[in-house]
Structure formats: structure tokens, C-alpha cells
Design a protein around this motif. Structure first.
Motif, PDB file in Angstrom:
ATOM      1  N   ASP A  55       8.003  22.546  78.237  1.00 34.96           N
ATOM      2  CA  ASP A  55       7.440  22.826  76.915  1.00 34.96           C
ATOM      3  C   ASP A  55       6.257  23.794  76.947  1.00 34.96           C
ATOM      4  OD1 ASP A  55       9.314  21.119  75.717  1.00 34.96           O
ATOM      5  OD2 ASP A  55       8.054  19.380  76.142  1.00 34.96           O
ATOM      6  N   LEU A  56       6.411  24.882  77.674  1.00 30.78           N
ATOM      7  CA  LEU A  56       5.369  25.907  77.681  1.00 30.78           C
ATOM      8  C   LEU A  56       5.307  26.587  76.321  1.00 30.78           C
ATOM      9  CD1 LEU A  56       6.104  27.689  81.084  1.00 30.78           C
ATOM     10  CD2 LEU A  56       4.211  26.145  80.584  1.00 30.78           C
ATOM     11  N   PRO A  98       8.535  33.444  83.416  1.00 31.41           N
ATOM     12  CA  PRO A  98       7.320  32.822  83.962  1.00 31.41           C
ATOM     13  C   PRO A  98       7.195  32.920  85.485  1.00 31.41           C
ATOM     14  CG  PRO A  98       8.607  31.287  82.628  1.00 31.41           C
ATOM     15  CD  PRO A  98       9.449  32.467  82.878  1.00 31.41           C
ATOM     16  N   TYR A  99       5.946  32.914  85.919  1.00 31.70           N
ATOM     17  CA  TYR A  99       5.624  32.758  87.334  1.00 31.70           C
ATOM     18  C   TYR A  99       4.334  31.959  87.436  1.00 31.70           C
ATOM     19  CZ  TYR A  99       2.390  36.759  86.813  1.00 31.70           C
ATOM     20  OH  TYR A  99       1.386  37.615  86.422  1.00 31.70           O
ATOM     21  N   TRP A 119       2.063  32.382  84.028  1.00 30.76           N
ATOM     22  CA  TRP A 119       2.012  33.696  83.406  1.00 30.76           C
ATOM     23  C   TRP A 119       3.424  34.155  83.069  1.00 30.76           C
ATOM     24  CZ3 TRP A 119      -2.365  36.762  82.511  1.00 30.76           C
ATOM     25  CH2 TRP A 119      -3.567  36.219  82.975  1.00 30.76           C
ATOM     26  N   ASN A 120       3.538  35.020  82.074  1.00 25.05           N
ATOM     27  CA  ASN A 120       4.794  35.625  81.685  1.00 25.05           C
ATOM     28  C   ASN A 120       4.779  37.075  82.159  1.00 25.05           C
ATOM     29  OD1 ASN A 120       7.231  36.274  80.412  1.00 25.05           O
ATOM     30  ND2 ASN A 120       6.225  36.779  78.499  1.00 25.05           N
ATOM     31  N   ALA A 122       1.877  44.543  80.547  1.00 23.06           N
ATOM     32  CA  ALA A 122       0.832  43.619  80.996  1.00 23.06           C
ATOM     33  C   ALA A 122       1.369  42.192  80.905  1.00 23.06           C
ATOM     34  CB  ALA A 122      -0.417  43.759  80.135  1.00 23.06           C
ATOM     35  N   ASP A 123       1.063  41.398  81.903  1.00 25.88           N
ATOM     36  CA  ASP A 123       1.522  40.008  81.908  1.00 25.88           C
ATOM     37  C   ASP A 123       0.725  39.189  80.895  1.00 25.88           C
ATOM     38  OD1 ASP A 123       3.088  40.951  83.914  1.00 25.88           O
ATOM     39  OD2 ASP A 123       2.143  39.807  85.513  1.00 25.88           O
ATOM     40  N   ASN A 124       1.377  38.165  80.326  1.00 31.03           N
ATOM     41  CA  ASN A 124       0.721  37.287  79.345  1.00 31.03           C
ATOM     42  C   ASN A 124       0.397  35.943  79.977  1.00 31.03           C
ATOM     43  OD1 ASN A 124       1.168  39.218  77.366  1.00 31.03           O
ATOM     44  ND2 ASN A 124       3.042  38.246  76.651  1.00 31.03           N
ATOM     45  N   TYR A 125      -0.804  35.485  79.720  1.00 26.43           N
ATOM     46  CA  TYR A 125      -1.228  34.146  80.134  1.00 26.43           C
ATOM     47  C   TYR A 125      -0.500  33.113  79.274  1.00 26.43           C
ATOM     48  CZ  TYR A 125      -4.228  30.037  80.168  1.00 26.43           C
ATOM     49  OH  TYR A 125      -4.698  28.757  80.236  1.00 26.43           O
TER      50      TYR A 125
END
Length: 144
Positions: free
Chosen positions: A25-26, A37-38, A114-115, A120-123
Motif C-alpha cells: 500500500d505505498l 520502486p526501489y 523511491w520511484n 528525477a526519481d520520486n520519494y
């Protein structure tokens, strides 16, 4: 040298291995398609040790958000392509296990999700995991 005898101290190096398995449930940060995600894991000295207090759960994110973190080690895990809000990582993949040199006195792991994006990656999320709680776990690893 003590009383004519040569002595040596051998430092033992202990390691801490961490394997992320899944998230549930992110929050959704992707506007089109599924997010990729990572995991980032930080292990080291943090401001809770500098101030000689442990962070309190409701206070933790605010307290550490802009404060100085003295992070010693960082690990970035593999990306789960189209993992969405509930990504899973393989426990059998050696690339999915972080290994840190254990540092006495460190009480928490900081885990971030993170996505991965082109620009740019998203938190997505952050959690602090108490090592004392994790080490007390006497059964199979659980969710933290």
C-alpha cells in the motif's frame, strides 16, 4: 609488548545483512502507468546518537527531516519495473541483499522507497527500523 611478550589485538568485523522483500500500500507517485520502486537503506550514525536520545515514533520524521544525518553507509536496491503500490523483491537474488559493516552504537536503519523516473526519481516513503527490535525477532523475519 607486555613483560617481554608480544601481544596483538585482532579486530573482528561483523556484518549486518538486510534483504527487502515487499512493500504494501505505498502511495502512488506516478501519474501515468505503474511506478517502478526501489529501496535505499542507510546504516550509520544518526542524530539520535549525537543527541543521546532515541527518536520517538510520531516525532521521528519531523525531527530527522531537515536535521543533519551522519550516514556512514548507503545501499540502493534493484528496481521493480511496474511494481506499483505493492512491489516484491526476490529473496534468492544476491543483488537484493544489502551488507553493511556493523557499527556498535548504531540503533536504527533508515529505509526509503523511491520511484525511478527518467528525469528525477520520486520519494515515496521512509521508515526507521529499530535494530534492537529486529535482533529480538526469534522467529522467521517479519514486517517492519
Amino acid at each position: 609488548e607486555i613483560a617481554g611478550q608480544t601481544t596483538s589485538l585482532v579486530a573482528q568485523t561483523m556484518s549486518l545483512k538486510v534483504t527487502p522483500l515487499e512493500c504494501m500500500d505505498l502511495k502512488e507517485t506516478q501519474t501515468m502507468g505503474k511506478q517502478d520502486p526501489y529501496v535505499k537503506i542507510f546504516f550509520g550514525l544518526d542524530t539520535s546518537r549525537v543527541w543521546s536520545t532515541s527518536p520517538q515514533v510520531p516525532f521521528r520524521d519531523v525531527r530527522f527531516k531537515d536535521g543533519p544525518l551522519l550516514e556512514v553507509q548507503e545501499w540502493k536496491g534493484p528496481i521493480v519495473e511496474d511494481g506499483g503500490k505493492s512491489p516484491k523483491w526476490s529473496a534468492d537474488d544476491p543483488k537484493n541483499t544489502a551488507e553493511f559493516a556493523y557499527l556498535p552504537g548504531v540503533e536504527y536503519l533508515r529505509v526509503e522507497i523511491w520511484n525511478k523516473n527518467v528525469m528525477a526519481d520520486n520519494y515515496i516513503a521512509r521508515a526507521w527500523i529499530s535494530l534492537a527490535d529486529a535482533f529480538r525477532c526469534t522467529r522467521k523475519p517479519g514486517h517492519f
